[in-house]
Write a protein that holds these residues in place. Sequence first.
Motif, mmCIF file in Angstrom:
data_model
loop_
_atom_site.group_PDB
_atom_site.id
_atom_site.type_symbol
_atom_site.label_atom_id
_atom_site.label_comp_id
_atom_site.label_asym_id
_atom_site.label_seq_id
_atom_site.Cartn_x
_atom_site.Cartn_y
_atom_site.Cartn_z
ATOM 1 N N UNK A 45 1.110 -1.003 -0.151
ATOM 2 C CA UNK A 45 -0.168 -0.153 -0.352
ATOM 3 C C UNK A 45 1.178 1.651 0.014
ATOM 4 N N UNK A 46 0.843 1.741 -1.299
ATOM 5 C CA UNK A 46 1.193 2.990 -1.332
ATOM 6 C C UNK A 46 0.030 4.652 -1.000
ATOM 7 N N UNK A 47 0.891 5.104 0.445
ATOM 8 C CA UNK A 47 0.017 5.918 0.855
ATOM 9 C C UNK A 47 0.088 8.139 1.074
ATOM 10 N N UNK A 48 -0.816 8.508 0.645
ATOM 11 C CA UNK A 48 -0.751 9.613 0.181
ATOM 12 C C UNK A 48 -0.550 9.618 -0.874
ATOM 13 N N UNK A 49 -1.099 8.691 -2.329
ATOM 14 C CA UNK A 49 -0.184 8.035 -2.740
ATOM 15 C C UNK A 49 -0.195 9.050 -4.220
ATOM 16 N N UNK A 50 -0.868 10.454 -4.213
ATOM 17 C CA UNK A 50 -1.226 11.510 -5.105
ATOM 18 C C UNK A 50 -1.921 10.497 -6.362
ATOM 19 N N UNK A 51 -1.099 11.337 -7.653
ATOM 20 C CA UNK A 51 -1.624 11.108 -9.031
ATOM 21 C C UNK A 51 -0.671 9.155 -9.516
ATOM 22 N N UNK A 52 -0.007 8.987 -8.278
ATOM 23 C CA UNK A 52 0.628 7.413 -8.440
ATOM 24 C C UNK A 52 1.949 7.539 -9.036
ATOM 25 N N UNK A 53 2.543 8.705 -9.144
ATOM 26 C CA UNK A 53 4.376 8.393 -9.910
ATOM 27 C C UNK A 53 4.763 7.377 -8.428
ATOM 28 N N UNK A 54 4.935 6.646 -7.643
ATOM 29 C CA UNK A 54 5.611 6.075 -7.157
ATOM 30 C C UNK A 54 4.812 4.872 -7.081
ATOM 31 N N UNK A 55 3.306 5.267 -7.450
ATOM 32 C CA UNK A 55 2.540 3.485 -7.228
ATOM 33 C C UNK A 55 2.974 3.284 -8.358
ATOM 34 N N UNK A 56 3.038 3.801 -9.584
ATOM 35 C CA UNK A 56 3.586 2.621 -10.960
ATOM 36 C C UNK A 56 5.050 2.364 -11.062
ATOM 37 N N UNK A 57 5.432 3.125 -10.058
ATOM 38 C CA UNK A 57 7.141 2.739 -10.550
ATOM 39 C C UNK A 57 7.001 0.972 -9.760
ATOM 40 N N UNK A 58 6.049 1.368 -8.210
ATOM 41 C CA UNK A 58 5.978 0.130 -8.304
ATOM 42 C C UNK A 58 6.184 -0.905 -8.700
ATOM 43 N N UNK A 74 -7.671 12.523 -1.726
ATOM 44 C CA UNK A 74 -7.531 13.548 -2.516
ATOM 45 C C UNK A 74 -8.551 13.338 -3.713
ATOM 46 N N UNK A 75 -9.652 13.567 -4.047
ATOM 47 C CA UNK A 75 -10.264 12.712 -4.846
ATOM 48 C C UNK A 75 -9.625 13.365 -6.211
ATOM 49 N N UNK A 76 -9.516 14.371 -6.485
ATOM 50 C CA UNK A 76 -8.791 15.114 -7.393
ATOM 51 C C UNK A 76 -7.522 14.205 -8.053
ATOM 52 N N UNK A 77 -6.634 14.236 -7.213
ATOM 53 C CA UNK A 77 -5.153 13.014 -7.353
ATOM 54 C C UNK A 77 -5.613 12.057 -7.658
ATOM 55 N N UNK A 78 -6.676 11.411 -6.935
ATOM 56 C CA UNK A 78 -7.494 10.430 -7.313
ATOM 57 C C UNK A 78 -7.846 9.699 -8.553
ATOM 58 N N UNK A 79 -8.245 10.675 -9.476
ATOM 59 C CA UNK A 79 -9.149 10.729 -10.834
ATOM 60 C C UNK A 79 -7.582 11.156 -11.592
ATOM 61 N N UNK A 80 -6.754 11.538 -11.422
ATOM 62 C CA UNK A 80 -6.011 11.177 -12.785
ATOM 63 C C UNK A 80 -4.945 10.001 -12.784
ATOM 64 N N UNK A 81 -4.676 9.540 -11.008
ATOM 65 C CA UNK A 81 -3.858 8.596 -11.185
ATOM 66 C C UNK A 81 -5.107 7.304 -12.136
ATOM 67 N N UNK A 82 -6.097 7.354 -11.566
ATOM 68 C CA UNK A 82 -6.883 6.520 -12.751
ATOM 69 C C UNK A 82 -6.949 6.164 -13.779
ATOM 70 N N UNK A 83 -6.058 7.490 -14.451
ATOM 71 C CA UNK A 83 -6.375 7.693 -15.409
ATOM 72 C C UNK A 83 -5.291 7.588 -16.101
ATOM 73 N N UNK A 84 -3.739 7.144 -15.718
ATOM 74 C CA UNK A 84 -2.746 6.474 -16.389
ATOM 75 C C UNK A 84 -2.707 4.824 -16.324
ATOM 76 N N UNK A 85 -1.288 5.073 -17.277
ATOM 77 C CA UNK A 85 -1.422 3.538 -17.316
ATOM 78 C C UNK A 85 -0.456 2.787 -16.629
ATOM 79 N N UNK A 86 -0.579 1.346 -16.632
ATOM 80 C CA UNK A 86 0.515 0.800 -15.363
ATOM 81 C C UNK A 86 0.730 -0.681 -15.959
ATOM 82 N N UNK A 87 2.200 -0.729 -15.008
ATOM 83 C CA UNK A 87 2.282 -2.208 -15.619
ATOM 84 C C UNK A 87 1.751 -3.220 -14.804
#
Length: 275
Positions: A45-58, A74-87
Amino acid sequence: MQIPNAWSVFNQLATPYQKRPGYAVEVLRSLDKRLAHTRGTARIADIGSGTGIFTRQIAEHVTNAFAIYGIEPSIGMRDVACKQDSAKPIEYLSGSGEAIPLPYRSLDCVTAANSAHRFNRPIFFKQTSNLLRSGGVLLILDNLPSPNLSSFHDRYLSFQEEHVSSYKRGMNSDGFGGYFFMDICSELVRSGLYFDVTKYNWEHEHSLDASSFSELANSSSVNLKVIEAIGQTQFDRAVSEIFRENVSLSGRVTMNYRTEAVFARLAVGTRVGQP
């Protein structure tokens, strides 16, 4: 859930936040080694994951990761994170460092990348000690200015310091208008919940064109104070001038970072209280 006040500012910063740098890949390799005992079944679990920059690196670099959660208030940060591609698949959930919506003893690793400075850390340490399995890994990391800055990066930080008198390079925001130098190692040791507390530093660079730098500058909570002081128009003009004065022939500038990573393990038998 209600967003803690320390995080509400990030709703307006979510879109430009994506231009911030990732973290040195060495920290992910080190994390993967620490999770080798899970044999590819690690729940992280990545806490305070923001837009998922480090989460996607994991997801990209930690081969032992099986289930990955991004916890972000932040719902704004989660919304951006959910739109990003991930491995690998990532499940983004509403939560914070003080209220992590996952079951007791369900995790092999908890991370916090450029976020722990805004947590109530004593509560966060207790939360994670309940969520981690015995011997589980806690990783708290940050991107700080390198001691070996480019002239551009040095000028940009000086600009921030000129307009926000309480801020000095290397400081973290407390989320309520103040700044401080965070010593996570000492805080973890004092908590008595973790052992093998170890800090590493890895240097890396971040290259930006004019548009990317402008977005990065507008993603900074420090710069929100600069904008309050001098106005958006003058801020944009100053940022553009700093870029023009230092741009290379390739049309890019370089920012120099030091990823500071603190690893710790949950002490065997630690039990603060099962929910």
